[in-house]
Design a protein around this motif. Structure first.
Motif, short mmCIF file in Angstrom:
data_model
loop_
_atom_site.label_atom_id
_atom_site.label_comp_id
_atom_site.label_asym_id
_atom_site.label_seq_id
_atom_site.Cartn_x
_atom_site.Cartn_y
_atom_site.Cartn_z
N ARG A 4 0.83 -1.19 0.00
CA ARG A 4 0.00 0.00 0.00
C ARG A 4 0.87 1.25 0.00
N ASN A 6 0.61 3.96 1.74
CA ASN A 6 0.88 4.55 3.05
C ASN A 6 1.74 3.59 3.88
N ASN A 16 -0.81 0.79 11.76
CA ASN A 16 -2.19 0.94 12.20
C ASN A 16 -3.09 0.21 11.21
N ALA A 17 -4.39 0.27 11.44
CA ALA A 17 -5.32 -0.49 10.60
C ALA A 17 -5.25 -0.07 9.14
N GLU A 18 -4.99 1.20 8.87
CA GLU A 18 -4.92 1.68 7.49
C GLU A 18 -3.63 1.24 6.81
N GLN A 19 -2.57 1.10 7.56
CA GLN A 19 -1.28 0.72 6.99
C GLN A 19 -1.13 -0.79 6.82
N PRO A 22 -3.85 -6.33 3.75
CA PRO A 22 -5.19 -6.92 3.90
C PRO A 22 -5.21 -8.40 4.23
N THR A 84 -2.91 -8.28 10.22
CA THR A 84 -3.20 -8.92 8.94
C THR A 84 -3.61 -10.38 9.12
N GLN A 96 4.46 -4.63 7.66
CA GLN A 96 3.11 -4.09 7.48
C GLN A 96 1.99 -5.05 7.89
#
Length: 215
Positions: A4, A6, A16-19, A22, A84, A96
């Motif tokens: 990703r 970021n 964090n959850a955004e970084q 998936p 993850t 990540q």
């Protein structure tokens, strides 16, 4: 694999959850029994056995240290403590996923004790190094005890206080090991399982401080 945009500044940060990557909905394929004991790597395990999860650096050497202990029925390596689901090794190495390399230890409490396994944990690595273990750097190498019961949690916390006192006597630093209730444990790829039994000349950077936990 596409990361990703970021991404983390470096692998010493926890995402964090955004970084976080998936991951996937299904577990990674896992084949065969334990290469050394011949026992199953995955449950359900025989009645009366207990489970513990430890992280102390590269999981190849860590797993070997535990399967060598009397009373240990089986071991497996995997990823724990992150965000993850069902990560791969390559994903975990990016930093990540938030996971650390961990060892699942299934043991017979009639033949050994959780306290005995904690002694192996503390004495087999340096629990004061934060996001690294020796020359291995990154969040995947951080030290942790993931407890599968309230009794384990209390025992682990007491042993940490006891080992810290011994570290203090030797002039070493503060313990950075995470001690928490067990999160999901995601099995690593088959080729990582019992790696040093399959590859006796393989890498093992595991090294203790020389400090012992009193019996």
């Amino acid at each position: 694999m596409v990361l990703r945009s970021n991404t983390l500044v470096h692998k010493l940060d926890l995402p964090n959850a955004e970084q976080a990557l998936p991951g996937r909905d299904t577990p990674l394929p896992l084949a065969g029994p334990h290469f050394v004991s011949g026992h199953a790597l995955q449950g359900p395990f025989p009645a009366g056995l207990e489970q513990a999860i430890f992280a102390l650096g590269c999981f190849w050497g860590a797993e070997r240290r535990f399967w060598q202990q009397p009373g240990v029925w089986t071991t497996a390596v995997g990823y724990a403590g992150g965000l993850t689901p069902n990560p791969t090794y390559e994903e975990t190495c990016t930093g990540q996923t938030g996971h650390t390399e961990a060892v699942l230890v299934v043991f017979d409490p009639q033949l050994t004790s959780y306290a005995a396994l904690l002694k192996v944990f503390w004495e087999s690595h340096n629990p004061t190094q934060g996001m690294r273990q020796g020359n291995d750097q990154g969040s995947q190498y951080r030290s942790a005890i993931f407890c599968t019961s309230a009794e384990q949690l209390a025992t682990a916390q007491a042993s940490a206080a006891q080992f810290q006192a011994e570290l203090d006597k030797s002039g070493l630093g503060a313990i950075t090991s995470e001690i928490a209730a067990a999160p999901a444990f995601y099995y690593a790829e088959t080729y990582h399982q019992q790696y040093l039994a399959k590859n006796p000349e393989g890498y093992c950077g595991l090294s203790g401080t020389g400090v012992c936990l009193p019996a």
